[in-house]
Design an enzyme around this catalytic site. Structure first.
Site, mmCIF file in Angstrom:
data_model
loop_
_atom_site.group_PDB
_atom_site.id
_atom_site.type_symbol
_atom_site.label_atom_id
_atom_site.label_comp_id
_atom_site.label_asym_id
_atom_site.label_seq_id
_atom_site.Cartn_x
_atom_site.Cartn_y
_atom_site.Cartn_z
ATOM 1 N N ARG A 289 -86.672 -8.059 46.375
ATOM 2 C CA ARG A 289 -85.450 -7.261 46.478
ATOM 3 C C ARG A 289 -84.945 -6.915 45.077
ATOM 4 N NH1 ARG A 289 -84.794 -11.485 49.454
ATOM 5 N NH2 ARG A 289 -83.000 -12.312 48.323
ATOM 6 N N CYS B 66 -81.343 -4.160 41.189
ATOM 7 C CA CYS B 66 -81.336 -4.799 42.503
ATOM 8 C C CYS B 66 -81.610 -3.778 43.608
ATOM 9 C CB CYS B 66 -79.988 -5.476 42.747
ATOM 10 S SG CYS B 66 -79.900 -6.380 44.298
#
Length: 387
Positions: free
Chosen positions: A311, A222
């Site tokens: 992201r 992430c």
């Protein structure tokens, strides 16, 4: 303790899992006596570990195998499994492309529409093989496919986004998902996330959540913290959200488990999260390393294919053993990434905790040198904790 960041801003210190240590108490017990069982949505599992709803981590066969081994896997309903009848060629492409082409490839592959009939098919494939059918979607996906999921006979529905709240504001042209209404109307338990604060956790529980996911941006693949600058380190986030759970239980008599989601790699990480108050954990990259994982030795974030603001990234995690070795052992590695159940039982035994509720009460100290103290040779030779 509040700290003055500047004349106009007072802040408090937050701690990550790497900064804390667990303190043995006055008793110990044989690890075989450590009871690791927990419940989520009325389903009891021996191992308080959930495999993340990521395309490189969980497919139908992984969900079934995780069930057989005493854990739980969550299938991503907005990934390749529900966009393509045969996702294998797609997964091969994702594993073979260079890093410069990766994001654009993902955006193209995930532009393929989600097919409701494949949602139903995947759920039924898991159920037909005796697996627990736990599935995940974003709030927008839940609004679109909730009825399909319920009719297909899923056991648990995870509604997940980078941040989920009950006070979401949308443009007039968009009707946001009404979380309390969704939880009350769904015939199966709904787990909500993600969040990192006491107040939001309490609100999600009041909305009817059967479980709450805690963690913003700590996952191995992430990049939300870098892209958005948002998040709270997991030790503090879990402790805050667990406090909301306890207060909610005292007020209502309803116990809603808190699940630490993201940033956990080793057995020690899992043990520390539970000591901070978590009832269970959700992990991705450690399971992406299993021989049975669909990612072909790679792991990528759920928001990686976003068409406007990716992201997440793809990381190479390799393949280190079977799912059984990673989850239950026997371990073939010495770095804490194999035999998570054995690590948890041994830690509980060393700390004298008979069950997870006692594990949540063990003493925790701030210990920034925990992973480096005395490990100069391991670090120099890239062995054990120095890898």
């Amino acid at each position: 303790m509040n700290i003055q960041l500047g004349r106009g801003k007072t802040v408090r210190r937050a701690y990550g899992i790497d900064e804390i240590a667990l303190v043995p108490g006055p008793r110990t017990l044989d690890p075989q006596l450590a009871d690791t069982r927990w419940q989520i949505g009325g389903i009891e599992r021996e191992i308080p570990i959930i495999a993340s709803a990521m395309d490189g981590v969980v497919d139908v066969q992984m969900a079934v195998r995780l069930t057989e081994l005493g854990a739980l896997g969550v299938l991503n309903l907005e990934g390749v499994q529900t966009r393509y009848e045969d996702p294998n060629p797609i997964l091969d492409k994702i594993a073979s492309v260079g890093k410069e082409e990766f994001v654009s490839l993902m955006q193209g592959l995930y532009a393929e529409p989600i097919k409701p009939e494949l949602i139903q098919k995947r759920i039924q494939e898991i159920k037909a093989q005796g697996g627990i059918a736990a599935v995940s979607a974003t709030p927008a996906g839940a609004a679109r496919f909730g009825q399909v999921v319920a009719e297909a006979g899923a056991d648990l529905f995870f509604v997940q986004a980078t941040v989920v709240s009950t006070a979401h504001l949308s443009p007039e042209s968009i009707t946001p998902l009404d979380l309390p209404q969704f939880c009350s109307e769904m015939p199966i338990p709904v787990i909500l996330g993600n969040c990192v604060t006491y107040e939001v956790t309490l609100n999600l529980m009041k909305a009817g959540a059967a479980g709450v996911l805690v963690g913003i941006g700590p996952g191995a693949a992430c990049t939300s913290r870098g892209v958005l600058g948002i998040g709270i380190p997991q030790a503090t986030a879990v402790a805050d959200c667990a406090a909301a759970r306890d207060d909610f239980y005292r007020e209502t008599g309803r116990y809603v488990p808190v699940i630490a989601d993201g940033g956990l790699v080793t057995g020690g990480d899992i043990c520390k999260c539970i000591a901070c108050g978590a009832d269970g954990v959700m992990i991705g990259s450690p399971f992406a390393r299993a021989a049975e994982a669909p990612g072909r030795g790679y792991h990528w974030g759920m928001a990686t294919p976003s068409p406007v603001l990716p992201r997440g990234t793809r990381i190479k995690v390799g393949t280190t053993g079977t799912l059984e070795q990673i989850l239950r052992g026997p371990a073939q590695l010495d770095d804490g990434t194999h035999n998570f159940l054995g690590a948890l039982q041994t830690s509980m035994g060393t700390l004298g905790a008979k069950d997870l509720k006692e594990m949540q009460q063990v003493e925790v100290v701030i210990a920034p040198s925990l992973l480096t103290e005395g490990k100069v040779y391991q670090k120099a030779q890239q062995l054990g904790m120095g890898k």
